[in-house]
Write an enzyme that holds these catalytic residues in place. Sequence first.
Site, PDB file in Angstrom:
ATOM      1  N   GLU A  26      22.328  39.651-111.588  1.00  0.00           N
ATOM      2  CA  GLU A  26      22.538  39.992-113.007  1.00  0.00           C
ATOM      3  C   GLU A  26      22.957  41.450-113.037  1.00  0.00           C
ATOM      4  OE1 GLU A  26      22.386  37.956-115.507  1.00  0.00           O
ATOM      5  OE2 GLU A  26      21.249  36.243-114.769  1.00  0.00           O
ATOM      6  N   CYS A  50      22.613  46.022-120.700  1.00  0.00           N
ATOM      7  CA  CYS A  50      23.728  45.439-119.949  1.00  0.00           C
ATOM      8  C   CYS A  50      24.724  44.825-120.917  1.00  0.00           C
ATOM      9  CB  CYS A  50      23.218  44.403-118.960  1.00  0.00           C
ATOM     10  SG  CYS A  50      22.083  43.244-119.705  1.00  0.00           S
TER      11      CYS A  50
HETATM   12  P1  NAD Z   1      20.290  50.196-110.184  1.00  0.00           P
HETATM   13  O1  NAD Z   1      21.303  49.329-109.567  1.00  0.00           O
HETATM   14  O2  NAD Z   1      20.347  51.644-109.915  1.00  0.00           O
HETATM   15  O3  NAD Z   1      18.815  49.707-109.738  1.00  0.00           O
HETATM   16  C1  NAD Z   1      18.333  48.424-110.054  1.00  0.00           C
HETATM   17  C2  NAD Z   1      17.232  48.033-109.077  1.00  0.00           C
HETATM   18  O4  NAD Z   1      17.797  47.783-107.787  1.00  0.00           O
HETATM   19  C3  NAD Z   1      16.173  49.111-108.851  1.00  0.00           C
HETATM   20  O5  NAD Z   1      14.917  48.487-108.769  1.00  0.00           O
HETATM   21  C4  NAD Z   1      16.579  49.721-107.513  1.00  0.00           C
HETATM   22  O6  NAD Z   1      15.507  50.312-106.803  1.00  0.00           O
HETATM   23  C5  NAD Z   1      17.096  48.498-106.786  1.00  0.00           C
HETATM   24  N1  NAD Z   1      18.075  48.739-105.704  1.00  0.00           N
HETATM   25  C6  NAD Z   1      19.119  49.588-105.713  1.00  0.00           C
HETATM   26  N2  NAD Z   1      19.834  49.469-104.570  1.00  0.00           N
HETATM   27  C7  NAD Z   1      19.230  48.512-103.822  1.00  0.00           C
HETATM   28  C8  NAD Z   1      19.488  47.934-102.543  1.00  0.00           C
HETATM   29  N3  NAD Z   1      20.511  48.326-101.798  1.00  0.00           N
HETATM   30  N4  NAD Z   1      18.662  46.964-102.089  1.00  0.00           N
HETATM   31  C9  NAD Z   1      17.611  46.550-102.833  1.00  0.00           C
HETATM   32  N5  NAD Z   1      17.306  47.068-104.060  1.00  0.00           N
HETATM   33  C10 NAD Z   1      18.110  48.037-104.554  1.00  0.00           C
HETATM   34  O7  NAD Z   1      20.357  49.907-111.767  1.00  0.00           O
HETATM   35  P2  NAD Z   1      19.615  50.648-112.977  1.00  0.00           P
HETATM   36  O8  NAD Z   1      20.226  51.989-113.195  1.00  0.00           O
HETATM   37  O9  NAD Z   1      18.143  50.542-112.841  1.00  0.00           O
HETATM   38  O10 NAD Z   1      20.004  49.671-114.207  1.00  0.00           O
HETATM   39  C11 NAD Z   1      21.204  49.748-114.911  1.00  0.00           C
HETATM   40  C12 NAD Z   1      22.193  48.700-114.463  1.00  0.00           C
HETATM   41  O11 NAD Z   1      21.594  47.402-114.524  1.00  0.00           O
HETATM   42  C13 NAD Z   1      23.402  48.606-115.362  1.00  0.00           C
HETATM   43  O12 NAD Z   1      24.539  48.437-114.559  1.00  0.00           O
HETATM   44  C14 NAD Z   1      23.142  47.363-116.205  1.00  0.00           C
HETATM   45  O13 NAD Z   1      24.301  46.773-116.746  1.00  0.00           O
HETATM   46  C15 NAD Z   1      22.461  46.499-115.215  1.00  0.00           C
HETATM   47  N6  NAD Z   1      21.675  45.441-115.849  1.00  0.00           N
HETATM   48  C16 NAD Z   1      22.176  44.172-115.851  1.00  0.00           C
HETATM   49  C17 NAD Z   1      21.492  43.157-116.508  1.00  0.00           C
HETATM   50  C18 NAD Z   1      22.036  41.760-116.547  1.00  0.00           C
HETATM   51  O14 NAD Z   1      21.278  40.864-116.885  1.00  0.00           O
HETATM   52  N7  NAD Z   1      23.296  41.515-116.214  1.00  0.00           N
HETATM   53  C19 NAD Z   1      20.277  43.428-117.144  1.00  0.00           C
HETATM   54  C20 NAD Z   1      19.785  44.737-117.108  1.00  0.00           C
HETATM   55  C21 NAD Z   1      20.499  45.735-116.452  1.00  0.00           C
END
Ligand code: NAD
Length: 517
Positions: free
Chosen positions: A269, A303
């Site tokens: 997601e 998102c």
């Molecule tokens: P992010 O990608 O920085 O982090 C999200 C999560 O992933 C965190 O828990 C982080 O620690 C983990 N993570 C990061 N890299 C990783 C890796 N290589 N391996 C395993 N885990 C890893 O995102 P953010 O800044 O927390 O959130 C914002 C983003 O999330 C935006 O792009 C938003 O659109 C998206 N989002 C999407 C949805 C959806 O349903 N499509 C919902 C909410 C947020």
Amino acid sequence: MANTRNNTAIAETLKALEITSENAGTSTGAKTMNAGAVIHSVSPVDGEVIASVTQTTSEEYEQVMQTAAEAFKVWRTMPAPQRGEIVRQFNEELRSLKEPLGKLVSYEMGKSYQEGLGEVQEMIDICDFAVGLSRQLHGLTMHSERPGHRMYEQYHPLGIVGIISAFNFPVAVWSWNTALAWVCGDVCIWKPSEKTPLTGIACQKIAARIFSKNNLPEGISCLINGDYKVGELMTQDERVPLISATGSTRMGKQVAQTVGGRLGKSLLELGGNNAIIVTPDSDLKMTVIGAVFGAVGTAGQRCTSTRRLIIHESIYDKVTNAVVDAYKQLRIGNPLDENNHVGPVIDKEAVKNYQNALEKVVAEGGKILVEGGVLEGEGYESGCYVKPAIAEAENHFEIVQHETFAPVLYIMKYSGDVANAIELQNGVRQGLSSAIMTNNLREAERFLSVAGSDCGIANVNIGTSGAEIGGAFGGEKETGGGRESGSDAWKVYMRRQTNTINYTTQLPLAQGIKFDL
Ligand code: NAD
């Protein structure tokens, strides 16, 4: 603990959620572990450290994994409707803690208190859905081509589901996954965002109480805390058949490669770049409400936030002026004060990204229609309050092609037929949410047709932002293709098995093959 003017309210909130000044960030319910380095949870509301949490070590991770694996052996044998009863009890607890949990979401993440309550309401709604679902995990029956044979399919739980979540929906996304995974018979290990660890601890405590009260194994719900390195422990682990990861497209590409490399399943997601098309037949008032809430709600950090407004040239000035006027009425400030419309962004890095986006759009030839800027002075000490901005832009601009995770709205014009607007709307790499504002049946149906929106969500006369739990939620292209929440999204948490039973004394082969001995 927080020591601010929000102090009293927050101290009570933390107490109601059983959060103390010493919070372990690793938990399998009864067992909490506390060996790792410390992460501070900093509120973007006032810049205060709310509390500290320990990061999960690899030794702790191993213990969590073993406890979860043991718990799965018990949980999978419990009839699904009985698992639904446990989710019902968990939901009762959520109902009674809706206010403190909603407030903590608001204080730790920065969204308005109303949105914090709304997020907990989503948890309540998905649990209600899951309870009903616990009696409907059905497969199909098929007619066998062989006489005296019966063929059907059934669904079994997968095992351990790893959940990685983003900061912007710190609790709802976990519950979308867990409520369904639990009734399906899976156990869950959750790694919340390192930016919002406390809400994770609060949820884990609620779940642990319910499992313990029912004498169920503690490992059904587990929590690990830390940054991407802790997430990688799970994505690399063959004992985790499904990783549900919510976050940026950058993260999703890494997770997909790691999980795919071991032929695990991933439910992704990821980021969106959502647009509202405004046609000459649109209702102006509805358009303004949908666009403004979509662009500035949660300070543009959903998102599904509205990033682009694609307006027909014949009504361009009228709609643009109305949206710009509405922005003048926005009140920016402490999200716990219900009079404010817009709270802070999550941290200073998010502020920098916001500033860079505004600089880039101008450098690429865009025109600022509503000036941005970082607010300073009393009430804005955290340095995370920014003014929602609007820029006139073109779809092909590099900055418009990216998800700007901040309150920046890009407005652009289309001419001629609605097909031209749909082409612009689809002309980005992401495919999460989309909307059209029109009272014209032909335009609406065109937008929803096979030649219409290419997104996972396509709305008519509703903005792009938010969704109901009853539908499957997710998007296409760089949004990752995952679906969670309602409809038949539960199937991803289960493995499908086709069973054929022969109740004759013969052994006929399929496809008429003869093998006489
Ligand atoms: P992010 O990608 O920085 O982090 C999200 C999560 O992933 C965190 O828990 C982080 O620690 C983990 N993570 C990061 N890299 C990783 C890796 N290589 N391996 C395993 N885990 C890893 O995102 P953010 O800044 O927390 O959130 C914002 C983003 O999330 C935006 O792009 C938003 O659109 C998206 N989002 C999407 C949805 C959806 O349903 N499509 C919902 C909410 C947020």
